[in-house]
Scaffold this motif. Structure first.
Motif, short mmCIF file in Angstrom:
data_model
loop_
_atom_site.label_atom_id
_atom_site.label_comp_id
_atom_site.label_asym_id
_atom_site.label_seq_id
_atom_site.Cartn_x
_atom_site.Cartn_y
_atom_site.Cartn_z
N ILE A 117 0.80 -1.23 0.00
CA ILE A 117 0.00 0.00 0.00
C ILE A 117 0.83 1.29 0.00
N PHE A 118 1.96 1.28 0.71
CA PHE A 118 2.70 2.52 0.92
C PHE A 118 4.01 2.61 0.15
N SER A 119 4.13 1.81 -0.90
CA SER A 119 5.26 1.89 -1.84
C SER A 119 6.62 1.61 -1.20
N GLU A 120 6.63 0.80 -0.16
CA GLU A 120 7.90 0.32 0.39
C GLU A 120 8.66 -0.43 -0.71
N THR A 121 9.95 -0.15 -0.85
CA THR A 121 10.75 -0.78 -1.89
C THR A 121 11.77 -1.77 -1.34
N THR A 123 12.16 -5.05 0.20
CA THR A 123 11.33 -6.22 0.42
C THR A 123 11.80 -7.09 1.60
N ASN A 124 13.03 -6.92 2.02
CA ASN A 124 13.56 -7.68 3.14
C ASN A 124 13.29 -6.92 4.44
N PHE A 125 12.52 -7.54 5.35
CA PHE A 125 12.12 -6.84 6.56
C PHE A 125 13.32 -6.41 7.39
N GLU A 126 14.31 -7.28 7.54
CA GLU A 126 15.47 -6.94 8.36
C GLU A 126 16.18 -5.69 7.84
N LYS A 127 16.35 -5.63 6.52
CA LYS A 127 16.99 -4.46 5.92
C LYS A 127 16.13 -3.21 6.09
N ALA A 128 14.82 -3.37 5.93
CA ALA A 128 13.91 -2.23 6.11
C ALA A 128 13.96 -1.74 7.56
N TRP A 129 14.08 -2.68 8.49
CA TRP A 129 14.18 -2.32 9.90
C TRP A 129 15.41 -1.44 10.16
N TYR A 130 16.55 -1.83 9.61
CA TYR A 130 17.78 -1.09 9.87
C TYR A 130 17.84 0.23 9.10
N LEU A 131 16.92 0.43 8.17
CA LEU A 131 16.84 1.71 7.46
C LEU A 131 16.08 2.78 8.25
N GLN A 132 15.44 2.38 9.35
CA GLN A 132 14.55 3.31 10.05
C GLN A 132 15.24 4.58 10.53
N GLY A 138 14.54 11.47 6.80
CA GLY A 138 14.21 11.75 5.41
C GLY A 138 15.09 11.10 4.37
N ASN A 139 16.02 10.25 4.78
CA ASN A 139 16.90 9.58 3.83
C ASN A 139 16.35 8.20 3.46
N HIS A 140 16.61 7.80 2.24
CA HIS A 140 16.25 6.46 1.75
C HIS A 140 14.75 6.19 1.84
N VAL A 141 13.95 7.22 1.74
CA VAL A 141 12.50 7.05 1.72
C VAL A 141 12.06 6.85 0.27
N PRO A 142 11.37 5.77 -0.04
CA PRO A 142 10.91 5.55 -1.42
C PRO A 142 10.10 6.74 -1.93
N PRO A 146 3.84 7.96 0.69
CA PRO A 146 3.18 9.24 1.00
C PRO A 146 3.69 9.91 2.27
N ASP A 147 4.28 9.14 3.21
CA ASP A 147 4.74 9.71 4.48
C ASP A 147 5.75 8.76 5.10
N LEU A 148 6.94 9.29 5.44
CA LEU A 148 7.99 8.45 6.00
C LEU A 148 7.57 7.78 7.31
N LYS A 149 6.61 8.37 8.03
CA LYS A 149 6.16 7.78 9.30
C LYS A 149 5.57 6.39 9.11
N LEU A 150 5.14 6.09 7.88
CA LEU A 150 4.55 4.79 7.58
C LEU A 150 5.59 3.70 7.43
N LEU A 151 6.86 4.07 7.48
CA LEU A 151 7.95 3.10 7.33
C LEU A 151 8.76 2.94 8.61
N LEU A 152 8.32 3.55 9.69
CA LEU A 152 9.02 3.45 10.98
C LEU A 152 8.37 2.34 11.80
N TYR A 153 8.72 1.13 11.46
CA TYR A 153 8.02 -0.04 11.98
C TYR A 153 8.13 -0.19 13.49
N GLY A 154 9.26 0.18 14.05
CA GLY A 154 9.42 0.12 15.50
C GLY A 154 8.52 1.10 16.22
#
Length: 295
Positions: A117-121, A123-132, A138-142, A146-154
Motif C-alpha cells: 500500500i505505501f510503496s515500500e521498496t 522487500t527484506n524486513f530486516e533491511k527495512a528495519w535497519y533503514l529506520q 528523510g533519507n532512503h524514503v521511497p 506518502p509519508d515516512l512515518k509509515l515506514l518506521l516499523y518500530g
C-alpha cells in the motif's frame, strides 16, 4: 436516513484484528461503522490518503434512527501524535477501543502492508528495519511513499508509549482493550464485552469469519519494481490514478503466511521492544511475558 457523528473509535493497532472487529460490530442492528473503514480524518500528522474534508468524513456514516453506536475504525489514530486530541475536541465523550498484539508480529505484518500500500521498496524486513534511523530524517524514503512515518516499523508498534499517551488524555473507563490472542481464541466472549462497553444489548447472531489476514507476497522483487515505478510516476508529477499498481499487488499475493523471521532478528526485536512491553504491562496490570523471546 439521518447522518450521525461517530461516538466511538477503534484506534488501532494495525494488524491486530481491527477489520474483523469492525465487521462483527456492524452486524449489530444499533451499530454503524464508517465506510470506508479507515477514513483517518483525525490523524492530521500522517499523510496516507486520509479524508481531509469534514463533510466528506461525516458522509462516511449513514445511520438510521436506531443507531446509537457510530464507529470510526482508523488504525493509525493510536500511533498519531495528534489524533486523540483532535477526536476529543470533536467529541469529548468519545469512547476508544484499542487492540494490541505482540509488537514483533505487528512490525513484521505492517512491513508486508507497506509493500502493498505505501510503496515500500525494501522487500527484506530486516533491511527495512535497519533503514529506520535514516528514514526518520528523510533519507532512503521511497519516492512513492506518502509519508515516512509509515515506514518506521518500530515506532508503529511501540504500544507502551502509545497507550501511556492515550491514558494521559482519556479516562480509563472510556477505553476498552482487546488482546489479539484473546480475540482469536475467545472471539464471542470478546465481542460481547465490546457490546457491553458500548452499552448495547448482546448480539448472538454473528458470523465469525476472519478478515484481512496477512498474506504472502509471491514475488517480492516484482512488488519492488512496481513501487519504484510508482515513485517515478510521483516524481514526474503524474497524479492520474490508473489503478494498475493496485491490481498488480492484488494478483501478487497468495494464501499462506510470509516467510518467518530468523532467530537473530527475533532476538533483536525482543530487545528493542522489551522496555516498552514492560511499560505496557505496568499500565494495564497485565502479564505480557508470552510476547517475550526466551533467551
Amino acid at each position: 436516513m439521518n447522518q450521525l457523528t461517530p461516538n466511538f473509535f477503534i484506534i488501532g493497532a494495525p494488524k491486530c484484528g481491527t477489520t474483523s472487529l469492525s465487521i462483527y460490530l456492524a452486524e449489530h442492528p444499533n451499530v454503524v461503522m464508517s465506510l470506508p473503514k479507515e477514513p483517518h480524518y483525525f490523524s492530521t500528522d500522517i499523510e496516507n490518503g486520509r479524508i481531509t474534508d469534514q463533510s466528506k468524513y461525516l458522509a462516511c456514516f449513514s445511520a438510521n434512527q436506531n443507531s446509537s453506536a457510530i464507529g470510526d475504525a482508523s488504525t493509525l489514530y493510536l500511533y498519531s501524535k495528534v489524533a486523540i486530541n483532535n477526536i476529543l475536541a470533536f467529541n469529548k465523550d468519545a469512547k476508544f477501543i484499542v487492540m494490541l498484539r505482540n509488537p514483533t508480529e505487528v512490525a513484521f505484518s505492517f512491513h508486508q502492508l507497506a509493500l502493498k500500500i505505501f510503496s515500500e521498496t525494501e522487500t527484506n524486513f530486516e533491511k527495512a528495519w535497519y533503514l529506520q534511523t535514516e528514514r526518520a530524517i528523510g533519507n532512503h524514503v521511497p519516492k512513492g511513499c506518502p509519508d515516512l512515518k509509515l515506514l518506521l516499523y518500530g515506532e508503529i508498534a511501540k504500544f507502551g508509549f502509545q497507550v501511556d499517551t492515550l491514558l494521559s488524555k482519556v479516562n480509563r473507563h472510556k477505553v476498552h482493550f482487546i488482546y489479539f490472542d484473546d480475540f482469536i481464541n475467545k472471539t464471542d466472549k470478546i465481542i460481547q464485552s465490546v457490546f457491553n462497553f458500548l452499552e448495547l444489548t448482546p448480539n448472538l447472531q454473528i458470523d465469525y469469519q476472519i478478515h484481512n489476514k496477512t498474506k504472502r507476497i509471491q514475488y517480492p522483487q516484482f512488488t519492488k519494481m512496481v513501487n519504484i515505478a510508482l515513485g517515478v510516476k510521483k516524481s514526474l508529477g503524474i497524479k492520474s490514478e490508473f489503478g494498475i499498481a493496485a491490481r498488480i499487488h492484488k494478483k501478487n499475493i497468495t494464501d499462506g503466511t510470509p516467510n518467518q523471521l530468523n532467530l537473530s532478528t527475533l532476538r533483536m526485536l525482543a530487545d528493542y521492544f522489551e522496555k516498552d512491553i514492560q511499560t505496557l504491562s505496568t499500565l494495564l496490570n497485565k502479564d505480557f511475558s508470552n510476547w517475550s523471546l526466551n533467551k
